[in-house]
Design an enzyme around this catalytic site. Structure first.
Site, PDB file in Angstrom:
ATOM      1  N   GLN A  66       0.768  -1.580   0.164  1.00 17.98           N
ATOM      2  CA  GLN A  66      -0.193   0.001  -0.065  1.00 17.98           C
ATOM      3  C   GLN A  66       0.938   1.169   0.022  1.00 17.98           C
ATOM      4  OE1 GLN A  66      -2.556  -1.484   3.408  1.00 17.98           O
ATOM      5  NE2 GLN A  66      -4.096  -0.189   2.090  1.00 17.98           N
TER       6      GLN A  66
ATOM      7  N   HIS B 146      -7.438  -9.458   5.470  1.00 16.91           N
ATOM      8  CA  HIS B 146      -7.466  -8.231   4.745  1.00 16.91           C
ATOM      9  C   HIS B 146      -6.100  -7.640   4.448  1.00 16.91           C
ATOM     10  CE1 HIS B 146      -9.264  -3.838   3.692  1.00 16.91           C
ATOM     11  NE2 HIS B 146      -7.881  -3.840   3.579  1.00 16.91           N
ATOM     12  N   GLU B 147      -5.389  -7.599   5.447  1.00 14.36           N
ATOM     13  CA  GLU B 147      -3.878  -7.351   5.047  1.00 14.36           C
ATOM     14  C   GLU B 147      -2.972  -8.392   4.188  1.00 14.36           C
ATOM     15  OE1 GLU B 147      -3.515  -4.201   5.330  1.00 14.36           O
ATOM     16  OE2 GLU B 147      -5.233  -4.074   6.891  1.00 14.36           O
TER      17      GLU B 147
HETATM   18 NI    NI Z   1      -6.676  -2.158   3.056  1.00 12.18          NI
END
Ligand code: NI
Length: 184
Positions: free
Chosen positions: A51, A137-138
């Site tokens: 990210q 999620h990660e």
């Molecule tokens: Ni995320």
């Protein structure tokens, strides 16, 4: 020092599968610190290295922290892997890389996660509910997967449309003032 920028959908770097970490270098330690800074600043409860544009298997999380209760209990997990999944839970998820959208996602209710910490010591956690959702999620981010890849096609395409419109509008606001094709 400036914070690292969080990449946003549809940035293609979010779709890459991240590489396993063989050695924790000083650069990776710095990355972990930067990721925590970004996570608390946003604020968020989890962040994965891709990210912030680093294609390596590392995540940070702090599901306890809130802006009101400033006590922090961050974890950094290197090469996290889910070794056990049990049950199902539906959680309304959002993501720092998916602006202005939340949707219900079905995940395992309980997961056991293994990896190492920054010193190479084994990490293991038996997580449930929000904590389990956050790990899943990660770790998805490390495999180039966003939560919008786990919702219905219809909901996803509605979001993609909305996001494209948003990006067009942003570009028009900051874009060139001279436009072609207007019959000048
Ligand atoms: Ni995320």
């Amino acid at each position: 020092m400036a914070l690292r920028e969080v990449l946003q959908f549809p940035d293609p770097r979010l779709k890459r599968k991240s590489e396993r970490i063989e050695t924790v270098t000083d650069e990776l330690r710095e990355l972990a610190t930067d990721m925590l800074d970004v996570m608390y600043d946003e604020p968020g409860i989890g962040l994965a290295a891709p990210q912030v544009g680093a294609s390596v298997r590392m995540i940070v999380m702090d599901t306890e922290w809130t802006e009101e209760d400033a006590e922090r209990s961050p974890i950094v997990v290197v090469n996290p892997e889910i070794v056990t999944r049990e049950g199902t839970i539906t959680w309304n998820e959002g993501c720092l890389s998916v602006p202005d959208f939340q949707a219900d996602v079905e995940r395992a209710e309980r997961v056991v996660v293994r990896g190492t910490d920054l010193d190479g010591k084994p990490f293991e956690e038996d997580a449930r509910e929000l904590r389990a959702v956050c790990f899943q999620h990660e770790i998805d981010h490390l495999d180039g997967m966003l939560f919008i890849d786990r919702i219905s096609r219809l909901k996803r395409s509605m979001y993609v449309k909305k996001r494209k419109k948003q990006l067009r509008e942003e570009q028009e606001e900051s874009g060139p003032s001279v436009r072609s094709g207007r019959g000048l």
